[in-house]
Design an enzyme around this catalytic site. Structure first.
Site, mmCIF file in Angstrom:
data_model
loop_
_atom_site.group_PDB
_atom_site.id
_atom_site.type_symbol
_atom_site.label_atom_id
_atom_site.label_comp_id
_atom_site.label_asym_id
_atom_site.label_seq_id
_atom_site.Cartn_x
_atom_site.Cartn_y
_atom_site.Cartn_z
ATOM 1 N N GLU A 136 1.152 -1.470 0.278
ATOM 2 C CA GLU A 136 -0.096 0.107 0.313
ATOM 3 C C GLU A 136 0.702 1.325 -0.518
ATOM 4 O O GLU A 136 0.551 2.114 -0.344
ATOM 5 C CB GLU A 136 -0.817 -0.323 1.429
ATOM 6 C CG GLU A 136 -2.278 0.501 1.763
ATOM 7 C CD GLU A 136 -3.089 0.732 2.874
ATOM 8 O OE1 GLU A 136 -3.235 1.481 3.120
ATOM 9 O OE2 GLU A 136 -2.873 -0.462 2.553
ATOM 10 N N ASP A 137 1.955 1.362 0.576
ATOM 11 C CA ASP A 137 2.364 2.334 1.280
ATOM 12 C C ASP A 137 4.179 2.898 0.722
ATOM 13 O O ASP A 137 4.666 3.625 0.420
ATOM 14 C CB ASP A 137 2.961 3.181 2.553
ATOM 15 C CG ASP A 137 1.730 2.766 3.499
ATOM 16 O OD1 ASP A 137 0.407 3.078 2.273
ATOM 17 O OD2 ASP A 137 1.581 2.869 5.107
#
Length: 179
Positions: free
Chosen positions: A55-56
């Site tokens: 996600e990051d």
């Protein structure tokens, strides 16, 4: 297969330079989440270390597999990764379909809910996030056993122990008591 130490190094490199909502190096969050999962074995510890990597960062599930991350760990990471256009409440319900992903998200939620962390947020953000995390716990916790939730919370955020009876009812009395 990678060791926990190797996965920790991978996560540290992937999250280098990132900070969380309160300005702390992001690796501290993923390590805290992983610490809460130590009672459940190395696979869940690895998933905790990697829970936000897809996600990051620029890491993908395919890159994780190619780097030697066990397929089950990658499945768990994918299960807790936000999907574009999916509401948070729907994401939480989706996570509960996988018991291991549920434990990772419980540990993540517990760390995000720590009073010492929340105290560093502006009041409106603190209240909004507290409500979001409380609502998530109402779905996550019943999807796991009381013993598993308690094991995580004792490590990551003991302040949440008071909520256990609200969700699971009072703990049973120890066996062997006198009548």
């Amino acid at each position: 297969m990678k060791s926990v130490s190797e996965v920790d190094s991978l996560a540290e490199g992937a999250h280098a330079g990132q900070v969380d909502k309160i300005g702390v190096p992001y690796i501290e969050h993923v390590r805290a989440v992983a610490a809460g999962l130590t009672p459940f074995g190395d696979g869940l510890v690895m998933a905790g270390l990697l829970h936000d990597i897809v996600e990051d960062t620029d890491w993908t599930a395919e890159k994780l597999l190619a780097a030697g991350i066990p397929p089950r760990v990658v499945e768990i990471v994918e299960a807790v990764t936000n999907q574009p256009g999916m509401a948070y409440e729907e994401k939480i319900r989706r996570i509960t379909a996988d018991s291991s992903a549920t434990l990772v998200k419980i540990s993540d939620n517990a760390h995000n809910s720590r009073p010492d962390r929340a105290a560093q947020l502006l009041p409106d953000k603190r209240e909004r996030l507290a409500a979001k995390y409380r609502t998530a716990r109402a779905t996550l916790w019943p999807a796991a056993s009381r013993a598993d939730v308690e094991a995580i919370v004792r490590i990551v955020n003991p302040a949440l122990l008071a909520e256990l009876d609200e969700v699971f009812g009072p703990a049973s009395a120890p066996a062997g008591g006198s009548a």
